[in-house]
Design an enzyme around this catalytic site. Sequence first.
Site, PDB file in Angstrom:
ATOM      1  CG  ASN A  11      -1.695   1.252   1.412  1.00 30.50           C
ATOM      2  OD1 ASN A  11      -1.783   2.057   0.487  1.00 30.50           O
ATOM      3  ND2 ASN A  11      -2.286   1.434   2.585  1.00 30.50           N
ATOM      4  CE  LYS A  13      -0.180   3.433   4.730  1.00 30.94           C
ATOM      5  NZ  LYS A  13      -0.309   3.600   6.158  1.00 30.94           N
ATOM      6  CG  HIS A  95      -6.015   2.303   4.927  1.00 27.03           C
ATOM      7  ND1 HIS A  95      -5.624   3.254   5.835  1.00 27.03           N
ATOM      8  CD2 HIS A  95      -5.004   1.398   4.843  1.00 27.03           C
ATOM      9  CE1 HIS A  95      -4.408   2.940   6.271  1.00 27.03           C
ATOM     10  NE2 HIS A  95      -4.012   1.819   5.690  1.00 27.03           N
ATOM     11  CD  GLU A  97      -3.167   5.819   6.497  1.00 28.29           C
ATOM     12  OE1 GLU A  97      -3.084   5.838   5.250  1.00 28.29           O
ATOM     13  OE2 GLU A  97      -2.298   5.302   7.227  1.00 28.29           O
ATOM     14  CD  GLU A 166      -3.962  -2.138   7.136  1.00 32.42           C
ATOM     15  OE1 GLU A 166      -2.868  -2.433   6.650  1.00 32.42           O
ATOM     16  OE2 GLU A 166      -4.513  -1.052   6.931  1.00 32.42           O
ATOM     17  N   GLY A 172       2.006   2.417  10.715  1.00 31.07           N
ATOM     18  CA  GLY A 172       2.993   3.477  10.577  1.00 31.07           C
ATOM     19  C   GLY A 172       3.657   3.872  11.883  1.00 31.07           C
ATOM     20  CB  SER A 210       4.548  -1.719  12.103  1.00 33.49           C
ATOM     21  OG  SER A 210       4.188  -0.357  12.298  1.00 33.49           O
TER      22      SER A 210
HETATM   23  P1  PGA Z   1       2.420   0.370   7.654  1.00 33.49           P
HETATM   24  O1  PGA Z   1       0.995   0.629   6.959  1.00 33.49           O
HETATM   25  O2  PGA Z   1       2.944  -0.935   7.110  1.00 33.49           O
HETATM   26  O3  PGA Z   1       3.269   1.544   7.236  1.00 33.49           O
HETATM   27  O4  PGA Z   1       2.189   0.303   9.110  1.00 33.49           O
HETATM   28  C1  PGA Z   1       0.096  -0.424   6.715  1.00 33.49           C
HETATM   29  C2  PGA Z   1      -1.149   0.122   6.096  1.00 33.49           C
HETATM   30  O5  PGA Z   1      -1.565   1.225   6.461  1.00 33.49           O
HETATM   31  O6  PGA Z   1      -1.762  -0.504   5.207  1.00 33.49           O
END
Ligand code: PGA
Length: 248
Positions: A11, A13, A95, A97, A166, A172, A210
């Site tokens: 992903n 982003k 997601h 976000e 998630e 993140g 992560s």
């Molecule tokens: P990350 O993000 O691996 O940077 O924690 C995962 C995601 O948001 O899909």
Amino acid sequence: MTTRKKLIAGNWKMHGSHAANAELLAGIAAARPFVAEVAVCVPFPYLSETAVALAGSDIRWGAQDCSAHEQGAYTGEVSAAMLHEFGCRYAIVGHSERRQYHAESDQLVADKAKAALARGVTPIVCVGETLAQREANETEAIVKRQLSAVIHTLAHCAGEMVVAYEPVWAIGTGKTATPAQAQAVHALLRAQLAAATPHAAAMKILYGGSVKPGNAATLFSQPDIDGGLVGGASLKAADFIAICRAAA
Ligand code: PGA
């Protein structure tokens, strides 16, 4: 025991540039073959060049969102039909976000998943609790509520989605759920799916938050973890490749 082929989806982003994408995609393509299925979910403007860069490879590409609407006066939206024209195999929906910064409701996420499936794009439906919710022992109730909306909306097609657990506190942040914490939630989700569709045992439930080269193999060895949705580490070819290889 059902053997499910693992899926590692990057992903990206809101990251990338023509130059950076070319290097990253060439690096990933050169590392083939992978035992796992591998996909990259890229920003909309880069779908076209991603399709070109990956043509002839078995690496798949997808988007990070899609409209719940078929077409029409929805400025700024991108439809599942458009994604399908770009050869998208996947669209991430729900997601955290998007839920957080764009106030996406459980029902909107479900409607997006339905719109994607209707056009042959597999939705990767994200669910997960915040730190406050985990600390209040609400994890189970939250993920069940989020998944339940999608199960009801997709009805007999529910078995066709990919689910991604998630935990918001792990995204993140460098804080990964322990393999046991993640497995516990994945088992709950699979039981919920099993009550709704005969295909639950064959469905992929990805872990995201992560995921790194150093923790991927242990996470992916859990019985109900069928791969990963990888954010930050999917932007570095070496890290992403190592994670893909950890999913054997
Ligand atoms: P990350 O993000 O691996 O940077 O924690 C995962 C995601 O948001 O899909």
